[in-house]
Design an enzyme around this catalytic site. Sequence first.
Site, short mmCIF file in Angstrom:
data_model
loop_
_atom_site.label_atom_id
_atom_site.label_comp_id
_atom_site.label_asym_id
_atom_site.label_seq_id
_atom_site.Cartn_x
_atom_site.Cartn_y
_atom_site.Cartn_z
N GLY A 27 75.00 7.40 54.25
CA GLY A 27 75.21 8.82 54.49
C GLY A 27 76.45 9.30 53.77
N GLN A 29 80.01 9.11 54.11
CA GLN A 29 81.03 8.15 53.66
C GLN A 29 80.38 6.94 52.98
OE1 GLN A 29 84.31 8.30 53.48
NE2 GLN A 29 84.56 10.24 54.56
N SER A 52 64.29 3.57 56.90
CA SER A 52 65.26 4.56 56.44
C SER A 52 64.80 5.31 55.20
CB SER A 52 66.60 3.87 56.14
OG SER A 52 67.48 4.76 55.51
N ASP A 84 79.54 6.94 65.27
CA ASP A 84 80.25 6.28 66.37
C ASP A 84 79.33 5.82 67.50
OD1 ASP A 84 82.74 6.64 65.15
OD2 ASP A 84 83.03 8.60 66.06
N HIS A 109 86.67 4.72 60.59
CA HIS A 109 87.16 5.40 61.79
C HIS A 109 87.29 4.34 62.88
CE1 HIS A 109 87.89 8.35 64.83
NE2 HIS A 109 86.67 8.42 65.31
N GLU A 196 90.39 17.19 65.92
CA GLU A 196 89.06 17.81 65.88
C GLU A 196 88.87 18.76 67.05
OE1 GLU A 196 86.70 14.01 63.83
OE2 GLU A 196 86.58 14.36 66.00
N GLU A 232 88.66 35.94 56.19
CA GLU A 232 90.00 35.83 55.60
C GLU A 232 90.76 34.58 56.08
OE1 GLU A 232 92.42 39.33 55.39
OE2 GLU A 232 90.69 40.66 55.18
#
Length: 342
Positions: A27, A29, A52, A84, A109, A196, A232
């Site tokens: 995927g 990473q 897959s 995760d 991670h 996050e 903005e």
Amino acid sequence: MAAKIHTDKDADLKVLKGKTVAVIGFGSQGHAHALNLKESGVKVIIGLYPGSKSRAVAKKKGFQVFNTADAVKKADVIFVAVPDTKIAAVYNKDIAPHLTKGKTLLFSHGFAIHFKTIKPPKDIDVIMVAPKGPGHIVRRQYTEGKGVPALIAVYQNPSKQAKKTALAWAKGIGGTRAGVLETTFKEETETDLFGEQAVLCGGASALVQAGFETLVEAGYQPEMAYFECLHELKLIVDLMNEAGIAGMRFSISDTAKWGDVLVGPKIIDAGTKKRMKGVLKDVQSGKFAREWIAEDKKGRKKYNALLKKGEKHGIEKTGERLRGLMPWIKKRNLKGAQASYA
């Protein structure tokens, strides 16, 4: 004391010479690390589950693709590029049975290791290389001869070579071109989750929506509210990113600066910071991780309901129409985007 920053001269790709590295998942990473390492001269294979959809993509990119268990058997270094909440199942079924002494387990991670959703054997190295940017940026920067800053960490080091392996991997993906900082699995995981939730995603999204609602409820046109509270924001964040908060303030009007320093602390006040500390406590104690894992196991009903509610917010319809007037903004439909273990 400022953290030491490692660069190209501190890392040696020869550490990975003669070794096979397996990237489990293709995927965001996963594909970036795999392609960058391959082009850095490292032998890379891909591990995926039998059905897959990424198998064809990985093969087209020139990789040998194996079932996950077979990839782990063949590899000296195994990069677990899996979401995760999926790591434990993949690890227990296809990775753990083939982790023989001397292998290295690598993550981008620290979640699974820090919150102990998996427990690796003591006779393997466990390391982290975490680029501070999404996979497509890691890939693009590498192809342009640049790199994305990265973090490295060592959790287990029976070989006494774990840090060298982490630095070599970081060099192979372009991280040492920009700079690599040392951290721990604990520090990376807890700061990442807090950032996050409280600032980058949760905090920013809620602030934008609340500002939009306040203006619309006061009778202003939603288009005006969108421009002022969302559109903005990128301009301001870009200035912060390039020059810091002080640099951003240097670039805006005196009126905007006065509003910034006077009113900002009234919105994000001591009460907000107190709640942020509560968020951090939930991260540190593992409460957030436990709740998220439980939500995933129950089929993500609350998660999906909250996402759907957000999609129906007035700012989304207004924004979609206005973005259509701005051809310079890259249009993205990210629904159904490839998962990290697709």
